[in-house]
Design an enzyme around this catalytic site. Structure first.
Site, PDB file in Angstrom:
ATOM      1  N   SER A  32      33.962  -6.463  24.705  1.00 21.07           N
ATOM      2  CA  SER A  32      34.025  -6.780  26.138  1.00 21.07           C
ATOM      3  C   SER A  32      33.209  -5.737  26.901  1.00 21.07           C
ATOM      4  CB  SER A  32      35.483  -6.738  26.608  1.00 21.07           C
ATOM      5  OG  SER A  32      35.956  -5.394  26.550  1.00 21.07           O
TER       6      SER A  32
ATOM      7  N   ASP B 222      31.798 -10.389  24.710  1.00 17.61           N
ATOM      8  CA  ASP B 222      32.930 -11.186  25.204  1.00 17.61           C
ATOM      9  C   ASP B 222      32.955 -11.128  26.737  1.00 17.61           C
ATOM     10  OD1 ASP B 222      35.296 -12.664  24.905  1.00 17.61           O
ATOM     11  OD2 ASP B 222      36.554 -10.853  24.869  1.00 17.61           O
TER      12      ASP B 222
ATOM     13  N   ASP C  41      30.353 -15.840  31.090  1.00 17.09           N
ATOM     14  CA  ASP C  41      31.561 -16.450  31.644  1.00 17.09           C
ATOM     15  C   ASP C  41      31.346 -16.682  33.135  1.00 17.09           C
ATOM     16  OD1 ASP C  41      34.003 -17.180  32.580  1.00 17.09           O
ATOM     17  OD2 ASP C  41      35.107 -15.494  31.721  1.00 17.09           O
TER      18      ASP C  41
ATOM     19  N   GLY D 126      46.155 -11.857  27.404  1.00 19.53           N
ATOM     20  CA  GLY D 126      47.207 -10.863  27.518  1.00 19.53           C
ATOM     21  C   GLY D 126      48.461 -11.227  26.742  1.00 19.53           C
TER      22      GLY D 126
ATOM     23  N   GLY E 284      42.265 -16.326  24.621  1.00 17.56           N
ATOM     24  CA  GLY E 284      43.683 -16.101  24.892  1.00 17.56           C
ATOM     25  C   GLY E 284      44.573 -16.653  23.808  1.00 17.56           C
ATOM     26  N   ALA E 285      44.179 -16.425  22.545  1.00 20.80           N
ATOM     27  CA  ALA E 285      44.845 -17.113  21.432  1.00 20.80           C
ATOM     28  C   ALA E 285      45.721 -16.201  20.578  1.00 20.80           C
ATOM     29  CB  ALA E 285      43.792 -17.809  20.563  1.00 20.80           C
TER      30      ALA E 285
HETATM   31  P1  13P Z   1      44.359 -12.539  23.756  1.00 24.74           P
HETATM   32  O1  13P Z   1      44.694 -11.695  24.948  1.00 24.74           O
HETATM   33  O2  13P Z   1      45.275 -13.699  23.625  1.00 24.74           O
HETATM   34  O3  13P Z   1      44.257 -11.764  22.496  1.00 24.74           O
HETATM   35  O4  13P Z   1      42.891 -13.181  24.037  1.00 24.74           O
HETATM   36  C1  13P Z   1      41.725 -12.451  23.734  1.00 24.74           C
HETATM   37  C2  13P Z   1      40.495 -13.100  24.270  1.00 24.74           C
HETATM   38  O5  13P Z   1      40.463 -14.246  24.649  1.00 24.74           O
HETATM   39  C3  13P Z   1      39.292 -12.275  24.292  1.00 24.74           C
HETATM   40  O6  13P Z   1      38.234 -12.921  24.910  1.00 24.74           O
HETATM   41  O1  G3H Z   2      39.613 -11.370  27.158  1.00 25.17           O
HETATM   42  C1  G3H Z   2      39.597 -10.149  27.243  1.00 25.17           C
HETATM   43  C2  G3H Z   2      39.779  -9.272  26.077  1.00 25.17           C
HETATM   44  O2  G3H Z   2      41.119  -9.156  25.721  1.00 25.17           O
HETATM   45  C3  G3H Z   2      39.135  -7.950  26.342  1.00 25.17           C
HETATM   46  O3  G3H Z   2      39.926  -7.132  27.116  1.00 25.17           O
HETATM   47  O4  G3H Z   2      38.284  -6.425  28.856  1.00 25.17           O
HETATM   48  O5  G3H Z   2      40.416  -5.135  28.485  1.00 25.17           O
HETATM   49  O6  G3H Z   2      38.555  -5.050  26.826  1.00 25.17           O
HETATM   50  P1  G3H Z   2      39.254  -5.853  27.882  1.00 25.17           P
HETATM   51 ZN    ZN Z   3      38.781 -14.225  26.513  1.00 21.67          ZN
END
Ligand code: 13P
Ligand code: G3H
Ligand code: ZN
Length: 311
Positions: free
Chosen positions: A50, A82, A104, A181, A214-215
């Site tokens: 990220s 990401d 995104d 989350g 978010g999985a």
């Molecule tokens: P989680 O918070 O469910 O692990 O999702 C992570 C995610 O979608 C990262 O892009």
């Molecule tokens: O979807 C987000 C990921 O969980 C990454 O989280 O931006 O806090 O590193 P972060």
């Molecule tokens: Zn995500």
């Protein structure tokens, strides 16, 4: 083997009815835990970074750690940005050696999302890099952006064909009820995913790879480990694993997991320090944390994603 894009992984995953795990990485122990599990199980991998992770660990450190993981494992690994939120961030990751980026644009209006995504695709494709776009809006926290409960929106299947053809994206993240989350569903309620939307997207885009953000399942054993060792997390409910397996058998080719990694790491470190209050060598608590990540990832590869032996 150099870094690979996800194109070949997704084609095989779609045909084979399984999904590739996309795990968020922030430091060496996390990368080692994930890649050691994948090596033992011969699973293809997406490691994703990220913008927050890139700020925390530095682009070059992360590149070099992932290169080291490829040398150590011999696995096909795709390195993915990401939740890129600007053209400049995506360009910087393309220029810096990533093989996949996500733009995104889901926080923008539809036409703005199309224009921004198309611009990233044009640049990335010219450099051999694949692009993930997003339509619909997940709830939860990612980086500094918090999408409040009730402010998310499901993907509209009427838009997906137009979005994919006008932007040229290689995969599409959709919103069907997952969220970022640890707090995805109210405790005591039955988790609901809109498989009808996924089915409709699949019908409109046959053969096209879909991504599920978010999985995380918010694995209860790690939440318990945190709370039994000084933490105080409220009850947390994640995505049931049978739902993820069902999605992996459909058009979903990439399943994003971050929170379960965080919980495994934090729970294990909390427990270690509670049991060894006099220890102060970071290796003593990072080693079991890395092992816990390895075990958790192996569990996902085998029981959720179905990608064991596919590397
Ligand atoms: P989680 O918070 O469910 O692990 O999702 C992570 C995610 O979608 C990262 O892009
Ligand atoms: O979807 C987000 C990921 O969980 C990454 O989280 O931006 O806090 O590193 P972060
Ligand atoms: Zn995500």
């Amino acid at each position: 083997m150099p870094l690979v894009t996800s194109a070949d992984m997704f084609r095989k995953a779609y045909e084979g009815g399984y999904a590739i795990g996309a795990f968020n990485v922030n430091n060496m122990e996390i990368i080692q835990g994930i890649t050691e599990a994948a090596k033992e199980l011969r699973a293809p991998l997406i490691l994703q970074v990220s913008s927050g992770a890139r700020k925390y660990a530095n682009h070059t450190y992360l590149m070099k750690l992932v290169e080291a993981a490829i040398l150590e494992t011999g696995l096909p690994i795709c390195l993915h940005l990401d939740h890129g939120d600007t053209f400049e961030l995506c360009k910087s990751c393309v220029d810096g050696g990533f093989t996949s980026v996500m733009i995104d644009g889901s926080h923008h209006g539809y036409e703005e999302n199309v224009a921004l995504t198309a611009k990233v695709v044009e640049y990335a494709h010219a450099h051999g890099v694949v692009v993930e776009g997003e339509l619909g809006r997940l709830e939860g926290v990612e980086d500094d952006v918090r999408v409040a409960a009730g402010m998310g929106s499901y993907t509209d299947p009427d838009q997906v064909y137009d979005f994919v053809t006008r932007t040229g994206v290689d995969s599409l993240a959709i919103a069907i009820g997952t969220s970022h989350g640890a707090y995805k569903f109210k405790p005591g309620t039955k988790p609901l995913l809109r498989f009808d939307i996924l089915e409709e997207v699949q019908r409109r885009l046959p053969g096209f790879p879909v991504v599920l953000h978010g999985a995380s399942s918010v694995m209860p054993e790690f939440v318990r480990m945190i709370n039994e060792n000084g933490g105080s997390m409220p009850d947390a409910v994640g995505i049931p694993e049978d739902m993820l397996r069902k999605a992996a058998g459909m058009a979903v080719c990439k399943i994003n997991i971050d929170s379960d990694l965080r919980l495994a790491m934090t729970g294990t470190i909390r427990r270690y320090l509670a049991e060894h209050p006099a220890d102060f060598d970071p290796r003593q608590y990072l080693k079991p944390a890395r092992e816990a990540i390895k075990g958790m990832v192996a569990h996902k590869l085998e029981n959720v994603l179905g990608c064991v032996g596919k590397a």
